[in-house]
Design a protein around this motif. Structure first.
Motif, PDB file in Angstrom:
ATOM      1  N   LEU A   1      44.278  47.329  66.528  1.00  0.00           N
ATOM      2  CA  LEU A   1      44.647  47.062  65.146  1.00  0.00           C
ATOM      3  C   LEU A   1      45.955  46.290  65.063  1.00  0.00           C
ATOM      4  CD1 LEU A   1      43.935  47.642  62.144  1.00  0.00           C
ATOM      5  CD2 LEU A   1      45.323  49.709  62.328  1.00  0.00           C
ATOM      6  N   PHE A   2      46.936  46.685  65.869  1.00  0.00           N
ATOM      7  CA  PHE A   2      48.262  46.066  65.810  1.00  0.00           C
ATOM      8  C   PHE A   2      48.243  44.630  66.323  1.00  0.00           C
ATOM      9  CE2 PHE A   2      52.483  45.298  67.736  1.00  0.00           C
ATOM     10  CZ  PHE A   2      53.279  45.477  66.611  1.00  0.00           C
ATOM     11  N   TYR A   3      47.737  44.423  67.540  1.00  0.00           N
ATOM     12  CA  TYR A   3      47.761  43.090  68.127  1.00  0.00           C
ATOM     13  C   TYR A   3      46.812  42.131  67.409  1.00  0.00           C
ATOM     14  CZ  TYR A   3      50.660  44.473  72.093  1.00  0.00           C
ATOM     15  OH  TYR A   3      51.698  44.903  72.876  1.00  0.00           O
ATOM     16  N   TRP A   4      45.657  42.621  66.982  1.00  0.00           N
ATOM     17  CA  TRP A   4      44.691  41.760  66.310  1.00  0.00           C
ATOM     18  C   TRP A   4      45.276  41.185  65.024  1.00  0.00           C
ATOM     19  CZ3 TRP A   4      42.142  43.042  61.554  1.00  0.00           C
ATOM     20  CH2 TRP A   4      41.174  42.128  61.164  1.00  0.00           C
ATOM     21  N   SER A   5      45.936  42.016  64.225  1.00  0.00           N
ATOM     22  CA  SER A   5      46.505  41.544  62.971  1.00  0.00           C
ATOM     23  C   SER A   5      47.669  40.582  63.209  1.00  0.00           C
ATOM     24  CB  SER A   5      46.964  42.726  62.110  1.00  0.00           C
ATOM     25  OG  SER A   5      47.869  43.546  62.828  1.00  0.00           O
ATOM     26  N   ILE A   6      48.485  40.826  64.245  1.00  0.00           N
ATOM     27  CA  ILE A   6      49.603  39.921  64.542  1.00  0.00           C
ATOM     28  C   ILE A   6      49.101  38.554  64.975  1.00  0.00           C
ATOM     29  CG2 ILE A   6      51.396  39.472  66.266  1.00  0.00           C
ATOM     30  CD1 ILE A   6      52.392  42.226  65.948  1.00  0.00           C
ATOM     31  N   VAL A   7      48.061  38.534  65.818  1.00  0.00           N
ATOM     32  CA  VAL A   7      47.503  37.259  66.279  1.00  0.00           C
ATOM     33  C   VAL A   7      46.968  36.452  65.108  1.00  0.00           C
ATOM     34  CG1 VAL A   7      45.597  36.240  67.572  1.00  0.00           C
ATOM     35  CG2 VAL A   7      47.000  38.005  68.630  1.00  0.00           C
ATOM     36  N   VAL A   8      46.281  37.103  64.183  1.00  0.00           N
ATOM     37  CA  VAL A   8      45.703  36.406  63.033  1.00  0.00           C
ATOM     38  C   VAL A   8      46.799  35.786  62.169  1.00  0.00           C
ATOM     39  CG1 VAL A   8      44.411  36.722  60.892  1.00  0.00           C
ATOM     40  CG2 VAL A   8      43.605  37.775  62.990  1.00  0.00           C
ATOM     41  N   VAL A   9      47.893  36.507  61.959  1.00  0.00           N
ATOM     42  CA  VAL A   9      48.959  36.028  61.080  1.00  0.00           C
ATOM     43  C   VAL A   9      49.761  34.906  61.723  1.00  0.00           C
ATOM     44  CG1 VAL A   9      51.125  36.677  59.959  1.00  0.00           C
ATOM     45  CG2 VAL A   9      49.149  38.188  59.823  1.00  0.00           C
TER      46      VAL A   9
END
Length: 314
Positions: free
Chosen positions: A253-261
């Motif tokens: 959840l943490f890394y996926w959202s950071i990569v998208v942003v």
């Protein structure tokens, strides 16, 4: 910066955070929603910190890192949500220039620290699952303290240079930040200076803070999965993977959202999706951490029940 005067006479003293929208009905709904999220986040993470400190059975490396993570999430939420709540309650979305850069500094520091802390937790789970006989000797108290301290210090050092660069940009006109907190790229879009250096350094630092921890975390779980698959007993496989499945959910959840942003930081479209994805790692992750670890962890639930009974008896 707040007292700097420009050639056209403009004095930049404050920014306006647009948050998620305007309107009395929407503001009321968002206020109640974020107030509930903040209450659950603070309560849940505080319970984990207290249990990790007072319960002797939780004085292990896994709960040491979990307590650090819960403490970090409390700081994370408190850096962003209280200002949002005030803005929705009173309608005042202004934030001083100094306050904006202060919020960004602590946001970046805590985000970097969480990247390293999640990597340290994955390494702890790797040793526990893949090398159980050597786990007590390798993951001793000294190493735990070093990994915990290194995570916090690295996070706070990494964002210092970025805050310095961004705070020294020139802001000579528009002051509306189309975001719900002061983040680097939305703030840089308002600058009338050349932001290429600041943008490049931001991307480099973000890569240094996120890529190595992500690779370490990913590698650790590859070894964990390979080890778990080789366990002959189905019960043993379930028990081994249950110790790290909750951590895996948080990491994804943490890394996926950071990569998208941050994959396309300077693009001018898709502002609303960026806000939503930013909410994943700034608001949702601190909320779900205590829920995941308490609902899926028998030791946490057992310790909570024991101390609740003591408290009620008292």
């Amino acid at each position: 910066m707040a007292n700097k005067e420009w050639k056209n006479g403009t004095v930049v003293t404050e920014f306006i955070l647009l948050d998620f929208g305007n309107g009395p009905e929407l503001d009321c709904f968002l206020f109640l929603m974020f107030l509930s999220i903040y209450f659950v986040t603070i309560t849940g993470n505080t319970c984990i910190v207290v249990l990790a400190v007072v319960d002797q059975h939780l004085h292990t490396p896994m709960y040491f890192f979990l307590g650090n993570l819960a403490c970090l999430e409390i700081c994370y939420s408190s850096n962003i949500l209280p200002r949002m709540l005030l803005s929705y309650a009173g309608g005042d979305r202004r934030i001083s220039v100094r306050g904006c850069f202060t919020q960004y500094y602590f946001f970046g520091c805590l985000a970097g620290a969480e990247c390293y802390l999640l990597a340290a937790m994955s390494y702890d789970r790797y040793l526990a699952v893949c090398e159980p006989l050597h786990y007590p000797s390798r993951m001793d108290t000294k190493l735990c303290l070093r990994l915990g301290a290194a995570s916090w210090v690295s996070g706070f050092l990494s964002n210092s240079i970025l805050t310095f660069l961004i705070s020294n940009l020139d802001f000579c006109g528009p002051n509306e930040i189309d975001h719900f907190f002061c983040d680097s790229f939305p703030v840089m879009k308002l600058s009338c200076s050349d932001t290429r250096v600041a943008g490049f350094v931001t991307s480099v630092v973000a890569g240094v803070c996120s890529l190595p921890p992500f690779l370490l975390t990913f590698s650790s779980y590859l070894y964990i999965i390979a080890t778990v698959v080789r366990i002959p007993s189905a019960t043993g496989r379930k028990k081994a993977f249950s110790t790290c499945s909750s951590h895996l959910i948080v990491v994804i959840l943490f890394y996926w959202s950071i990569v998208v942003v941050y994959i396309l930081p300077f693009h001018d479209t898709h502002i609303l999706p960026n806000k939503v994805f930013s909410a994943f790692y700034t608001i949702l992750t601190p909320l779900v951490n205590p829920l995941i670890y308490s609902l899926r962890n028998k030791e946490i639930k057992k310790a909570l029940q024991k101390h609740m009974r003591k408290l009620l008896a008292f």
